[in-house]
Design a protein around this motif. Structure first.
Motif, PDB file in Angstrom:
ATOM      1  N   LEU A   1       0.860  -1.180   0.000  1.00  0.00           N
ATOM      2  CA  LEU A   1       0.000   0.000   0.000  1.00  0.00           C
ATOM      3  C   LEU A   1       0.898   1.232   0.000  1.00  0.00           C
ATOM      4  O   LEU A   1       1.997   1.204   0.560  1.00  0.00           O
ATOM      5  CB  LEU A   1      -0.909  -0.007   1.237  1.00  0.00           C
ATOM      6  CG  LEU A   1      -1.845  -1.210   1.368  1.00  0.00           C
ATOM      7  CD1 LEU A   1      -2.698  -1.089   2.636  1.00  0.00           C
ATOM      8  CD2 LEU A   1      -2.750  -1.367   0.147  1.00  0.00           C
ATOM      9  N   THR A   2       0.409   2.311  -0.604  1.00  0.00           N
ATOM     10  CA  THR A   2       1.270   3.475  -0.786  1.00  0.00           C
ATOM     11  C   THR A   2       1.139   4.534   0.311  1.00  0.00           C
ATOM     12  O   THR A   2       1.645   5.641   0.180  1.00  0.00           O
ATOM     13  CB  THR A   2       1.010   4.118  -2.162  1.00  0.00           C
ATOM     14  OG1 THR A   2      -0.396   4.356  -2.268  1.00  0.00           O
ATOM     15  CG2 THR A   2       1.449   3.206  -3.288  1.00  0.00           C
ATOM     16  N   CYS A   3       0.415   4.201   1.372  1.00  0.00           N
ATOM     17  CA  CYS A   3       0.387   5.114   2.516  1.00  0.00           C
ATOM     18  C   CYS A   3       0.038   4.332   3.757  1.00  0.00           C
ATOM     19  O   CYS A   3      -0.318   3.148   3.685  1.00  0.00           O
ATOM     20  CB  CYS A   3      -0.643   6.237   2.309  1.00  0.00           C
ATOM     21  SG  CYS A   3      -2.347   5.696   2.542  1.00  0.00           S
ATOM     22  N   ASN A   4       0.135   4.972   4.899  1.00  0.00           N
ATOM     23  CA  ASN A   4      -0.343   4.350   6.126  1.00  0.00           C
ATOM     24  C   ASN A   4      -1.819   4.719   6.288  1.00  0.00           C
ATOM     25  O   ASN A   4      -2.159   5.894   6.462  1.00  0.00           O
ATOM     26  CB  ASN A   4       0.476   4.833   7.329  1.00  0.00           C
ATOM     27  CG  ASN A   4       0.023   4.129   8.592  1.00  0.00           C
ATOM     28  OD1 ASN A   4      -1.086   4.364   9.082  1.00  0.00           O
ATOM     29  ND2 ASN A   4       0.857   3.247   9.110  1.00  0.00           N
ATOM     30  N   LEU A   5      -2.667   3.719   6.202  1.00  0.00           N
ATOM     31  CA  LEU A   5      -4.118   3.954   6.186  1.00  0.00           C
ATOM     32  C   LEU A   5      -4.585   4.741   7.409  1.00  0.00           C
ATOM     33  O   LEU A   5      -5.337   5.707   7.287  1.00  0.00           O
ATOM     34  CB  LEU A   5      -4.856   2.610   6.137  1.00  0.00           C
ATOM     35  CG  LEU A   5      -4.736   1.788   4.847  1.00  0.00           C
ATOM     36  CD1 LEU A   5      -5.211   0.358   5.090  1.00  0.00           C
ATOM     37  CD2 LEU A   5      -5.562   2.424   3.732  1.00  0.00           C
ATOM     38  N   LYS A   6      -4.126   4.310   8.557  1.00  0.00           N
ATOM     39  CA  LYS A   6      -4.591   4.944   9.785  1.00  0.00           C
ATOM     40  C   LYS A   6      -4.107   6.396   9.882  1.00  0.00           C
ATOM     41  O   LYS A   6      -4.865   7.282  10.284  1.00  0.00           O
ATOM     42  CB  LYS A   6      -4.093   4.146  10.993  1.00  0.00           C
ATOM     43  CG  LYS A   6      -4.557   4.700  12.313  1.00  0.00           C
ATOM     44  CD  LYS A   6      -3.834   4.062  13.477  1.00  0.00           C
ATOM     45  CE  LYS A   6      -3.535   5.121  14.509  1.00  0.00           C
ATOM     46  NZ  LYS A   6      -2.633   4.634  15.560  1.00  0.00           N
ATOM     47  N   ASP A   7      -2.847   6.633   9.509  1.00  0.00           N
ATOM     48  CA  ASP A   7      -2.317   8.002   9.596  1.00  0.00           C
ATOM     49  C   ASP A   7      -3.100   8.958   8.699  1.00  0.00           C
ATOM     50  O   ASP A   7      -3.435  10.073   9.115  1.00  0.00           O
ATOM     51  CB  ASP A   7      -0.827   8.024   9.211  1.00  0.00           C
ATOM     52  CG  ASP A   7       0.028   7.343  10.270  1.00  0.00           C
ATOM     53  OD1 ASP A   7      -0.512   7.052  11.361  1.00  0.00           O
ATOM     54  OD2 ASP A   7       1.219   7.081  10.000  1.00  0.00           O
ATOM     55  N   VAL A   8      -3.371   8.512   7.476  1.00  0.00           N
ATOM     56  CA  VAL A   8      -4.123   9.377   6.552  1.00  0.00           C
ATOM     57  C   VAL A   8      -5.530   9.616   7.094  1.00  0.00           C
ATOM     58  O   VAL A   8      -6.047  10.740   7.069  1.00  0.00           O
ATOM     59  CB  VAL A   8      -4.182   8.763   5.124  1.00  0.00           C
ATOM     60  CG1 VAL A   8      -5.057   9.605   4.214  1.00  0.00           C
ATOM     61  CG2 VAL A   8      -2.785   8.618   4.560  1.00  0.00           C
ATOM     62  N   PHE A   9      -6.133   8.545   7.602  1.00  0.00           N
ATOM     63  CA  PHE A   9      -7.468   8.652   8.193  1.00  0.00           C
ATOM     64  C   PHE A   9      -7.464   9.702   9.312  1.00  0.00           C
ATOM     65  O   PHE A   9      -8.314  10.603   9.349  1.00  0.00           O
ATOM     66  CB  PHE A   9      -7.897   7.277   8.737  1.00  0.00           C
ATOM     67  CG  PHE A   9      -9.179   7.274   9.503  1.00  0.00           C
ATOM     68  CD1 PHE A   9     -10.411   7.246   8.849  1.00  0.00           C
ATOM     69  CD2 PHE A   9      -9.175   7.276  10.897  1.00  0.00           C
ATOM     70  CE1 PHE A   9     -11.604   7.232   9.569  1.00  0.00           C
ATOM     71  CE2 PHE A   9     -10.358   7.271  11.622  1.00  0.00           C
ATOM     72  CZ  PHE A   9     -11.577   7.240  10.952  1.00  0.00           C
ATOM     73  N   MET A  10      -6.475   9.617  10.211  1.00  0.00           N
ATOM     74  CA  MET A  10      -6.415  10.534  11.349  1.00  0.00           C
ATOM     75  C   MET A  10      -6.161  11.981  10.912  1.00  0.00           C
ATOM     76  O   MET A  10      -6.738  12.917  11.469  1.00  0.00           O
ATOM     77  CB  MET A  10      -5.343  10.088  12.356  1.00  0.00           C
ATOM     78  CG  MET A  10      -5.802   8.953  13.255  1.00  0.00           C
ATOM     79  SD  MET A  10      -7.435   9.167  13.998  1.00  0.00           S
ATOM     80  CE  MET A  10      -7.119  10.555  15.097  1.00  0.00           C
TER      81      MET A  10
END
Ligand SMILES: *Cc1c(COP(=O)(O)O)cnc(C)c1O
Length: 377
Positions: free
Chosen positions: A363-372
């Motif tokens: 995956l090209t990003c950290n899902l949780k970080d982007v969500f937050m």
């Protein structure tokens, strides 16, 4: 135990569980229960912005959908079935069971109903007793504009039957303004009460059509007319599931107490979609995203079952696959009602990140970080 983050049934708050276990009265004979039932229904009418009466029936939401079709359909009736999703198309079965003749208006499954096309369609053919449409078709997560659709149907004198089982409470619904005749909800989606109750909100026009039937309704349990005068007559068609209704009433109060209820769904859903898109995963829909569920394409080379099983057995989060024509193609995260909270969504996204790592899919990003980041904006 796994964390349940499916698009229904959703997590049930403790105060709802407690309310279901308090001592009960006899719901047939104790007249106070009729007031309790009516007050519960009135609260729902207020949430749906309508003067129309609400009725709670004992049964999963499928009973509500079937009851609408059973109560309106007579042999040979033409019924418009708006089909841009699996639940949408499913209405045709109920129509047929009760002797009606369904006519499909077919749309794309990855987009909401195209108003221009529906408008064109109705110009050529509008001889329908009623039409069915799904607000949020949960398998794809598409949200149809029932306000526009039902108003258009109303212009043609066509009654509307709306399945809002997975949208109600999570999306704002204006029943009177939108001219919706019958709208159906369930206990186990955004309301976050346990499975087992359905509710119908019914217009006077719909009741009039039912009362003017030439044939009797081919069902007792699914006959909405049996509910119409319950309060005046102090009579229900069968003993009401009082404990379920106690819990349901508490769940409705939970919705009413939270001013930001609908907004919370919007925030969570938008942040989830942005995080998924940033990661290189693909959302199933092109447009018309419901804020109660996120539907993600299974990436090429992976199997839905691999994703779901690793999520569940290794990372303790249960999300859902799909069925029918979307079987194997998508997986779904439910963020409705009690599920729509930041902590639980972070848990799902972390589990998803680890699952894709386990599957060696980058995956090209950290899902949780982007969500937050999105949540904090
Ligand atoms: C959940 C749901 C129902 C009820 O069906 P079950 O799958 O049996 O719970 C009906 N319509 C929609 C759109 C739903 O999401």
């Amino acid at each position: 135990m796994f964390k349940i983050m499916t698009p229904g049934p959703t997590q049930v708050r403790e105060n709802v569980r407690i309310k279901r276990s308090i001592e009960v009265t006899n719901p047939d004979l104790d007249l106070e229960f009729y007031d309790y039932y009516r007050d519960t229904c009135k609260k729902i009418s207020s949430i749906l912005h309508t003067e129309n009466n609400v009725f709670i029936m004992s049964g999963e939401a499928i009973l509500g959908l079937e009851a609408a079709c059973a109560s309106l359909t007579e042999t040979g009736d033409r019924v418009l079935v708006i089909d841009n999703g699996i639940f949408g198309r499913g209405f045709a079965d109920f129509v047929k069971i009760y002797g009606g003749s369904p006519v499909l208006f077919e749309g794309e499954y990855d987009s909401p109903v195209d108003m221009e096309k529906l408008s064109e369609f109705l110009k050529n053919d509008s001889k329908f007793k009623y039409a069915t449409v799904v607000h949020c078709d949960t398998p794809s997560g598409v949200l149809n504009d029932i306000s526009k659709i039902c108003k258009l149907l109303n212009d043609y004198g066509i009654l509307s039957v709306v399945d809002a089982v997975s949208s109600m409470f999570g999306e704002e619904i204006f029943v009177d303004e939108s001219k919706i005749d019958i709208i159906c909800g369930g206990s186990q989606k955004a309301l976050s009460a346990p499975v087992g109750l359905t509710l119908l909100c019914v217009s006077d026009n719909a009741f009039e059509v039912m009362e003017n039937r030439k044939q009797p309704v081919a069902s007792f349990y699914a006959n909405i007319l049996n509910y119409k005068n319950y309060y005046e007559n102090k009579w229900f068609p069968y003993t009401m599931p009082i404990s379920d209704i106690y819990g349901f009433n508490q769940a409705v109060d939970n919705v009413l107490e939270e001013k930001e209820f609908v907004d919370r769904h919007k925030k969570i859903a938008e942040a989830t979609r942005i995080s998924i898109e940033n990661s290189g995963l693909e959302l199933y829909l092109k447009a018309g995203f419901s804020n109660t569920v996120t539907v993600i394409k299974v990436p090429l080379g992976l199997k839905d079952t691999e994703i779901l099983n690793i999520m569940k057995y290794k990372h303790n989060v249960m999300i859902a696959g799909c069925f029918d024509c979307l079987s194997g193609k998508v997986f779904r995260i439910g963020h409705m009602g009690e599920n729509a909270n930041i902590n639980d969504m972070c848990m799902v996204l972390e589990a998803l990140q680890k699952t894709f790592l386990d599957l060696e899919y980058s995956l090209t990003c950290n899902l949780k970080d982007v969500f937050m980041e999105e949540i904090q904006k």
